[in-house]
Design an enzyme around this catalytic site. Structure first.
Site, PDB file in Angstrom:
ATOM      1  N   THR A 146     137.244 146.047  -8.392  1.00 55.71           N
ATOM      2  CA  THR A 146     136.751 144.720  -8.801  1.00 55.71           C
ATOM      3  C   THR A 146     136.359 143.974  -7.516  1.00 55.71           C
ATOM      4  O   THR A 146     135.256 144.168  -7.025  1.00 55.71           O
ATOM      5  CB  THR A 146     137.796 143.935  -9.616  1.00 55.71           C
ATOM      6  OG1 THR A 146     139.010 143.877  -8.889  1.00 55.71           O
ATOM      7  CG2 THR A 146     138.030 144.604 -10.964  1.00 55.71           C
ATOM      8  N   LYS A 168     143.387 150.306  -7.675  1.00 55.92           N
ATOM      9  CA  LYS A 168     142.510 149.164  -7.448  1.00 55.92           C
ATOM     10  C   LYS A 168     143.392 147.921  -7.497  1.00 55.92           C
ATOM     11  O   LYS A 168     144.428 147.894  -8.183  1.00 55.92           O
ATOM     12  CB  LYS A 168     141.427 149.090  -8.508  1.00 55.92           C
ATOM     13  CG  LYS A 168     141.812 148.321  -9.742  1.00 55.92           C
ATOM     14  CD  LYS A 168     141.197 146.945  -9.732  1.00 55.92           C
ATOM     15  CE  LYS A 168     142.161 145.899 -10.285  1.00 55.92           C
ATOM     16  NZ  LYS A 168     141.693 144.554 -10.016  1.00 55.92           N
ATOM     17  N   THR A 179     148.362 142.992  -9.387  1.00 56.58           N
ATOM     18  CA  THR A 179     147.256 143.211 -10.324  1.00 56.58           C
ATOM     19  C   THR A 179     146.631 144.466  -9.918  1.00 56.58           C
ATOM     20  O   THR A 179     145.746 144.490  -9.078  1.00 56.58           O
ATOM     21  CB  THR A 179     146.106 142.236 -10.198  1.00 56.58           C
ATOM     22  OG1 THR A 179     146.529 141.010 -10.628  1.00 56.58           O
ATOM     23  CG2 THR A 179     144.936 142.617 -11.098  1.00 56.58           C
ATOM     24  N   GLU A 259     142.424 139.911  -1.196  1.00 61.55           N
ATOM     25  CA  GLU A 259     141.342 138.924  -1.190  1.00 61.55           C
ATOM     26  C   GLU A 259     141.505 137.892  -0.087  1.00 61.55           C
ATOM     27  O   GLU A 259     142.469 137.134  -0.067  1.00 61.55           O
ATOM     28  CB  GLU A 259     141.306 138.190  -2.534  1.00 61.55           C
ATOM     29  CG  GLU A 259     140.718 139.008  -3.651  1.00 61.55           C
ATOM     30  CD  GLU A 259     140.827 138.324  -5.009  1.00 61.55           C
ATOM     31  OE1 GLU A 259     141.483 137.280  -5.091  1.00 61.55           O
ATOM     32  OE2 GLU A 259     140.255 138.860  -5.972  1.00 61.55           O
ATOM     33  N   ASN A 378     139.079 132.589  -4.648  1.00 60.14           N
ATOM     34  CA  ASN A 378     139.786 132.319  -5.893  1.00 60.14           C
ATOM     35  C   ASN A 378     139.430 130.996  -6.530  1.00 60.14           C
ATOM     36  O   ASN A 378     139.914 130.674  -7.610  1.00 60.14           O
ATOM     37  CB  ASN A 378     141.289 132.437  -5.671  1.00 60.14           C
ATOM     38  CG  ASN A 378     141.685 133.884  -5.466  1.00 60.14           C
ATOM     39  OD1 ASN A 378     141.501 134.697  -6.360  1.00 60.14           O
ATOM     40  ND2 ASN A 378     142.169 134.212  -4.281  1.00 60.14           N
ATOM     41  N   THR A 383     138.374 135.075 -12.211  1.00 65.03           N
ATOM     42  CA  THR A 383     139.057 136.229 -12.800  1.00 65.03           C
ATOM     43  C   THR A 383     140.303 135.788 -13.548  1.00 65.03           C
ATOM     44  O   THR A 383     141.170 135.196 -12.965  1.00 65.03           O
ATOM     45  CB  THR A 383     139.476 137.242 -11.715  1.00 65.03           C
ATOM     46  OG1 THR A 383     138.316 137.893 -11.244  1.00 65.03           O
ATOM     47  CG2 THR A 383     140.382 138.313 -12.313  1.00 65.03           C
TER      48      THR A 383
END
Lengths: 383, 383
Positions: A146, A168, A179, A259, A378, A383
């Site tokens: 993702t 992932k 996640t 991220e 974010n 998401t």
């Protein structure tokens, strides 16, 4: 080669069109046997996505023939219609491969609160089924990305057998679990071991000790598949060791690709009265936004570390705490230690060591710093 | 007028030179009586600063004659020498005012892990003592600021008596309590009430429900002083109500001035089985970095809200959860509700309402969004 390194597995990635980017977004991993042993662990989030609810049931009997994974949509918070979508996906995989839908684990990742585009997903499943190959591991690893910037795979080779894995996950990383979607395969013939015990032992020391941003997802799934195709009988300890190595490798890759992160931070707690105490203290530090901002700013702010330790119920005397940052003991006996200006935090990897002087247990939790890029990704990416 | 609104109090602010900025950094609040009733609540952080350790002892007998506060240094993680500095400060105040050092509460705020410059602080105390005045409340409120952008004061006027307060705190705000120093005064003659009960009731519903960044400080202190100078006998309920109003006003000001925040977020949980459940759910949402980033980006990402709810042990059925954001019910019965594009999050104040459909209890926790400015302030500023 990832999940297709062990014998007895085929995999593929395909493009269904779920992702706006047009990148691959459907993956299949098939266990061709002769064994079809399986175990899985899932998010402990009570708001679990439809594929998690489905797959819990699938894995309950210890047999899994295939795993289908899609990026481009989490199928979470989608109610009964979302569960029907998951069910249809499993039935579609079953029909394409000639296996029982009840032996198909389904994993989804992406946006929460939106239905999957089944008119795109099901043809994508067909394309993946048609592309299945014993060399398909890397393509499958790519199709589950993702916000990941790199595909994540790992292997552990043993004498005549091996373990392979793909993962992932780049945000919403917190125990247990992050996640993340993870498939681990082995061609070991499991000899008297509970595959469930093996997987739980491995994840407890790896994925459960990654806490990038304290946020727990609705879709986390780790599946372990054993084909027995090597013909080598492997006992519990040996298998646990190899699976743990693959999981540790993948977990470290998740942290390295989190991220917006600029630093990977190992928070090591030593001399704790128990492993639980060590983990509580390590997690408290790993989740502290002020500590994470300080590391982003290359600031060895040990006072914030102590303030985080102080919020826990672990056994320690505040006047005995030591803190080292990248090898410099900046806090000694709860007070000022060596000159903080000696600490160099410019490298990607940062080690924070807290000594509780309360026992002999230890644990390390990996986290990331809190950066402008994290806030940007974010707040802009939905998401 | 703040802490000098009620009769029987004098206050002052002075510049000792502890702050590099040259702004005022020492405050004194003196209770001239006739009563000297007092209560206080402190941080629950086990790594407590020297002034907290000292002041806990001072307030144990229910009598406080004066509070001395300094910004420019927290005197935390400074060991036995730091405690001696606090003791010396109290003795200095005692000598200057002709009161017992054991009746002097000491509060400090600023950098952790550095000794206070006593050669600057003690002359600053003298200057503050010389400046004491019944109009000194605003000057005292200004002298306790750190990264605060405005001085914070509040009052509640009643029939013949009043409550006044001042607060500082802009980061490390989390229950219980925030990084804050608060002095609340009243000229009520306390009639049969436990001042400790009054203060705990007031803080439980105000400061304990502020969670700006999940980080708990080493120095938090809230002191309540009662002079009885109004001559009006006030009972527990009436006094609790007025003190709660002043604390709520100050708590709201803390949120509005939180470091780097662009939004003040009220997380309201309704129809919970208990207040504890409502608070657990509200805090889980208020501490979720992904929710906070989404609000910063004006993104009504209700999936992240549900994911945060799902990590709690509160009583609820995931299929019954409703979420509204600024009046738009974006999530209904655990799934998609009204169109999220209808939500306008551009105003400073944001209301997130979660309905658990599990009972009749409710609670609201205030927090802030997670912004670039927060990361900047807390990576560049070393507190």
């Amino acid at each position: 080669m990832s999940v297709t390194t062990p014998r007895g597995f085929r995999a593929a990635g395909a493009t269904a069109g779920l992702k706006a980017s047009g990148r691959p977004d459907v993956a299949l991993v098939v266990n061709d046997g002769p064994d079809h042993d399986a175990a899985a662990v899932f998010t402990s989030n009570r708001v679990a996505a439809a594929p998690v609810t489905w797959s819990r049931t699938v894995v309950a009997d210890g047999r899994v023939d295939a795993v289908v994974l899609n990026s481009g949509g989490a199928n979470a918070c989608t109610g009964a219609p979302g569960f029907q979508d998951t069910h249809r996906t499993a039935e579609h995989v079953g029909a394409a491969l000639g296996i029982a839908p009840g032996d198909v684990v389904v994993c989804s990742t992406g946006l929460i609160g939106e239905r999957l585009a089944m008119d795109l997903l099901l043809p994508g499943v067909d394309a993946a089924a048609a592309a299945l190959s014993v060399d398909g591991g890397p393509a499958a690893a790519e199709a589950i990305m993702t916000t990941d910037t790199v595909a994540k795979t790992a292997t552990a080779e043993r004498d005549g057998w091996s373990v392979g894995g793909m993962a992932k996950g780049a945000g919403m990383l917190a125990p247990a679990l992050a996640t993340m979607l993870v498939v681990v395969t082995t061609d070991a013939a499991v000899d008297g071991a509970s595959l469930d015990d093996v997987l739980r032992a491995a994840t407890a020391e790896t994925f459960d000790r990654v806490d990038s941003d304290g946020c727990m997802s609705t879709n986390d799934t780790v599946v372990l598949l054993a084909s027995g195709a090597s013909g080598v009988a492997v006992g519990a300890d040996e298998l646990t060791d190899a699976v743990t190595r693959v999981c540790a490798d993948l977990a470290r890759q998740l942290v390295a690709d989190a991220e917006g992160a600029h630093h990977d931070i190992a928070v090591e707690v030593r001399s704790a009265a128990s492993v639980d105490d060590a983990l509580e203290v390590a997690r408290s530090i790993a989740r502290n936004n002020l500590v994470k901002c300080a590391v982003f700013g290359n600031d060895p702010n040990w006072g914030r570390v102590l303030a985080a330790v102080g919020t826990t119920s672990a056994a320690f005397d505040p006047a005995s705490l030591d803190v080292s940052m990248n090898g410099v003991q900046v806090c000694r006996a709860g007070g000022v230690g060596e000159d903080r200006s000696l600490v160099d935090l410019t490298a990607r990897e940062v080690h924070v060591v807290v000594d509780l002087h309360a026992g002999e247990a230890a644990a390390t939790v990996w986290t990331n710093d809190l950066t402008h890029d994290y806030v940007h990704e974010n707040s802009a990416y939905s998401t």
